[in-house]
Design a protein around this motif. Sequence first.
Motif, mmCIF file in Angstrom:
data_model
loop_
_atom_site.group_PDB
_atom_site.id
_atom_site.type_symbol
_atom_site.label_atom_id
_atom_site.label_comp_id
_atom_site.label_asym_id
_atom_site.label_seq_id
_atom_site.Cartn_x
_atom_site.Cartn_y
_atom_site.Cartn_z
ATOM 1 N N ALA A 1 1.136 -1.089 0.125
ATOM 2 C CA ALA A 1 0.001 -0.294 0.087
ATOM 3 C C ALA A 1 1.117 1.642 -0.256
ATOM 4 O O ALA A 1 0.756 2.898 -0.489
ATOM 5 N N LEU A 2 2.216 0.841 0.363
ATOM 6 C CA LEU A 2 2.924 2.552 0.241
ATOM 7 C C LEU A 2 4.259 2.514 -0.074
ATOM 8 O O LEU A 2 4.878 3.345 -0.798
ATOM 9 N N ASP A 3 4.502 1.215 -1.090
ATOM 10 C CA ASP A 3 5.660 1.621 -2.261
ATOM 11 C C ASP A 3 5.372 -0.090 -2.812
ATOM 12 O O ASP A 3 4.492 -0.108 -3.173
ATOM 13 N N ARG A 4 6.258 0.300 -3.980
ATOM 14 C CA ARG A 4 6.380 0.273 -5.119
ATOM 15 C C ARG A 4 8.013 -0.444 -5.338
ATOM 16 O O ARG A 4 8.937 0.709 -5.083
ATOM 17 N N ARG A 5 8.339 -2.052 -5.549
ATOM 18 C CA ARG A 5 9.530 -2.112 -4.686
ATOM 19 C C ARG A 5 9.497 -3.237 -6.068
ATOM 20 O O ARG A 5 9.246 -4.112 -6.762
ATOM 21 N N VAL A 6 11.090 -3.703 -6.941
ATOM 22 C CA VAL A 6 12.083 -4.385 -7.689
ATOM 23 C C VAL A 6 13.356 -4.373 -7.247
ATOM 24 O O VAL A 6 13.994 -3.724 -7.086
ATOM 25 N N LEU A 7 13.219 -5.449 -7.055
ATOM 26 C CA LEU A 7 14.605 -6.056 -6.416
ATOM 27 C C LEU A 7 14.968 -6.916 -8.523
ATOM 28 O O LEU A 7 14.093 -7.692 -9.185
ATOM 29 N N LEU A 8 16.475 -5.963 -8.630
ATOM 30 C CA LEU A 8 16.738 -6.655 -10.134
ATOM 31 C C LEU A 8 17.865 -7.983 -9.043
ATOM 32 O O LEU A 8 18.869 -7.975 -9.368
ATOM 33 N N LEU A 9 17.889 -9.053 -10.114
ATOM 34 C CA LEU A 9 19.063 -10.243 -9.649
ATOM 35 C C LEU A 9 19.544 -10.541 -11.162
ATOM 36 O O LEU A 9 18.483 -11.437 -11.791
ATOM 37 N N VAL A 10 21.472 -10.626 -10.918
ATOM 38 C CA VAL A 10 21.920 -10.794 -12.282
ATOM 39 C C VAL A 10 22.469 -11.528 -11.791
ATOM 40 O O VAL A 10 23.456 -11.119 -10.844
ATOM 41 N N THR A 11 23.037 -12.269 -12.919
ATOM 42 C CA THR A 11 23.954 -13.304 -13.015
ATOM 43 C C THR A 11 24.310 -13.540 -14.359
ATOM 44 O O THR A 11 23.805 -14.179 -15.164
ATOM 45 N N ASP A 12 25.581 -13.223 -14.201
ATOM 46 C CA ASP A 12 26.733 -13.469 -15.471
ATOM 47 C C ASP A 12 27.408 -14.715 -16.080
ATOM 48 O O ASP A 12 27.327 -15.320 -15.334
ATOM 49 N N ARG A 13 27.751 -14.492 -17.414
ATOM 50 C CA ARG A 13 28.182 -16.087 -17.599
ATOM 51 C C ARG A 13 29.043 -16.850 -16.823
ATOM 52 O O ARG A 13 29.528 -17.822 -17.184
ATOM 53 N N ASN A 14 30.804 -15.534 -15.419
ATOM 54 C CA ASN A 14 30.800 -16.390 -15.133
ATOM 55 C C ASN A 14 31.237 -16.499 -13.457
ATOM 56 O O ASN A 14 31.683 -17.336 -13.153
ATOM 57 N N GLY A 15 29.489 -16.543 -13.581
ATOM 58 C CA GLY A 15 28.932 -16.668 -12.424
ATOM 59 C C GLY A 15 28.428 -15.712 -11.159
ATOM 60 O O GLY A 15 28.617 -15.578 -9.903
ATOM 61 N N ASP A 16 29.409 -14.771 -11.849
ATOM 62 C CA ASP A 16 28.942 -13.677 -10.371
ATOM 63 C C ASP A 16 27.726 -13.614 -10.549
ATOM 64 O O ASP A 16 26.640 -13.015 -11.471
ATOM 65 N N SER A 17 26.990 -13.111 -9.722
ATOM 66 C CA SER A 17 25.629 -12.523 -9.340
ATOM 67 C C SER A 17 25.501 -11.128 -8.715
ATOM 68 O O SER A 17 26.515 -10.964 -7.678
ATOM 69 N N SER A 18 24.478 -10.208 -8.421
ATOM 70 C CA SER A 18 24.348 -9.710 -7.725
ATOM 71 C C SER A 18 22.480 -9.253 -7.286
ATOM 72 O O SER A 18 21.408 -9.287 -8.207
ATOM 73 N N THR A 19 22.396 -8.194 -6.217
ATOM 74 C CA THR A 19 21.389 -7.985 -6.133
ATOM 75 C C THR A 19 20.790 -6.808 -6.158
ATOM 76 O O THR A 19 21.650 -6.402 -5.099
ATOM 77 N N THR A 20 19.889 -5.729 -6.952
ATOM 78 C CA THR A 20 19.704 -4.665 -6.813
ATOM 79 C C THR A 20 18.853 -4.581 -6.392
ATOM 80 O O THR A 20 17.289 -4.465 -6.775
ATOM 81 N N GLU A 21 18.480 -3.378 -5.954
ATOM 82 C CA GLU A 21 17.022 -2.696 -5.189
ATOM 83 C C GLU A 21 16.313 -1.766 -5.479
ATOM 84 O O GLU A 21 17.227 -0.694 -5.302
ATOM 85 N N TYR A 22 15.639 -1.067 -6.352
ATOM 86 C CA TYR A 22 14.584 0.139 -7.081
ATOM 87 C C TYR A 22 13.727 0.434 -6.569
ATOM 88 O O TYR A 22 13.026 -0.721 -5.710
ATOM 89 N N THR A 23 13.338 1.223 -6.317
ATOM 90 C CA THR A 23 11.307 1.914 -5.733
ATOM 91 C C THR A 23 10.780 2.970 -6.880
ATOM 92 O O THR A 23 12.047 3.600 -7.460
ATOM 93 N N GLY A 24 9.899 3.228 -7.144
ATOM 94 C CA GLY A 24 9.322 3.882 -7.841
ATOM 95 C C GLY A 24 9.285 3.927 -9.431
ATOM 96 O O GLY A 24 9.618 2.610 -10.021
ATOM 97 N N ILE A 25 8.564 5.073 -9.618
ATOM 98 C CA ILE A 25 8.137 4.356 -11.286
ATOM 99 C C ILE A 25 8.580 6.109 -11.783
ATOM 100 O O ILE A 25 7.999 6.939 -11.086
#
Length: 147
Positions: A98-122
């Motif tokens: 009700a208060l927020d729109r949140r997005v978690l982006l999960l990326v893993t590259d071909r070398n196996g390195d991964s990351s998670t980045t959090e975003y909000t809003g539009i």
Amino acid sequence: MKHDQLCAIGHNLADSMASGLGFVIGYHSMDVFGEAASSPDGFIEVDFLNGRIAQGTASDSLEAAAARFGEVFPEFCRKNGAEATDFKALSVIFDATALDRRVLLLVTDRNGDSSTTEYTGIPLKRLRVLDSLGRIRRTPRQVGLTD
């Protein structure tokens, strides 16, 4: 291809879907946050690499949009100086309260390195926090290695 550049590609795809317009796939009206809020899981995870809804309950229209994102993914990567094979995984979790729109982006590259980045809003923006010196900084990306 550098991991940060792959994250930028993922952000652009997620932002296109979050905007509700889907210009990356041609105009396709959608309400991913509304559907996430009404999903029994409380969120929707989109697998852009395979063009499918990985978790959550989505409408036929949103499933079709996810499939279309999967179809255009290789060409979108090429236009942005990458190859689809640079990614091992690329998914986005859309979560709406009700208060927020949140997005978690999960990326893993071909070398196996991964990351998670959090975003909000539009449009999607990284969260801002105070560092130890009281300066406003973007929330750091969570980096880890996959098995």
